[in-house]
Design a protein around this motif. Structure first.
Motif: not given
Length: 254
Positions: A59-60, A81, A56, A91, A89, A71, A178
């Motif tokens: 992935t902010r 996010p 978490n 998830r 990016l 990144y 992710l």
């Protein structure tokens, strides 16, 4: 271990000194991690090791108390996010994240609309969306969902629902994905099917995977990071970390 060659370019995602606490409990403590491009990097560890918190943070979805995340060489420690998703990016989540009342094909079409800019068009005809049909059908084939295209997503068997989640994730054409425990709740047959899908799409993507199924981790991973009590305990190939006495003690005790 997966036979892909580690990339020699600068890392796509990295973190330095990540620390995060909740009500006085330190879930992640001074963690450094580097994700190389075009690799599958797994994060494992016993229950309570800090895997989900680290995921978490990267992935902010949580803010660190201290430390930095990068990144593509850019500091994203305070980036939202949603902004990261636009930058490539993306998830997944442990809990099923599909639109349950839409069909499988409609679920896959939604992220494609974002990529094409069609989500910004309030009034749009069916012919406008039909331009995405070829890509939708290609994704359905890739993820074994062609026969389920017109099925309501909420009524899918759990394994197929997981496959749909992967299809919608990869539909965004991300640079890095992710995956948060993609095998959670799956039976043996579905585990093999989902692992096959991840292996197929790992050939040209960077994937970070938090996973409890060590057979899957062994099969798919280039690099494995082992967490224990919020800290990095070991890192390397699966064979290396599996032979590490500290890792064995963390999993099975003395």
């Amino acid at each position: 271990m997966n036979g892909r060659t580690l990339a020699g370019t600068a890392p796509i995602l990295s973190a330095r000194g990540l620390t995060c606490s909740f009500s006085g409990f330190t879930a992640v403590n001074n963690v450094d991690i580097t994700i190389e491009r075009n690799t599958l990097h797994s994060v494992i560890g016993p229950n309570g090791a800090g895997k989900s918190t680290l995921f978490n943070l990267l992935t902010r979805f949580h803010d660190p108390d201290s430390g930095s995340i990068f990144y593509n060489g850019v500091d994203i420690t305070r980036t939202l996010p949603s902004q990261l998703a636009k930058q490539g990016l993306v998830r997944s989540f442990q809990i099923s994240a599909v639109f349950p009342r839409l069909t499988v094909a409609q679920n896959v079409c939604i992220p494609l609309q974002r990529l094409s800019g069609l989500q910004k068009v309030f009034w749009r005809s069916a012919s406008c969306l039909s331009a995405l049909d070829d890509r939708v059908h290609a994704l359905l084939r890739q993820f074994g969902l062609t026969d389920w295209a017109n099925s309501i997503a909420g009524e899918l068997p759990y394994g197929r629902k997981r496959a749909l989640e992967l299809a919608t994730t990869f539909a965004l054409d991300p640079d890095i994905v992710l995956l948060d425990e993609p095998m959670a709740g799956l039976g043996i047959e579905d585990v093999n099917r989902v692992a096959d899908l991840i292996a197929e799409h790992a050939s040209d993507k960077t994937i970070v995977m938090v996973e409890h199924n060590l057979k899957v981790v062994e099969r798919l991973s280039n690099i494995v990071t082992v967490l224990c009590r919020g800290e990095v305990l070991a890192e390397g190939s699966y064979d290396d970390v599996a032979a590490d006495e500290r890792v064995l003690q963390a999993y099975i005790g003395h």
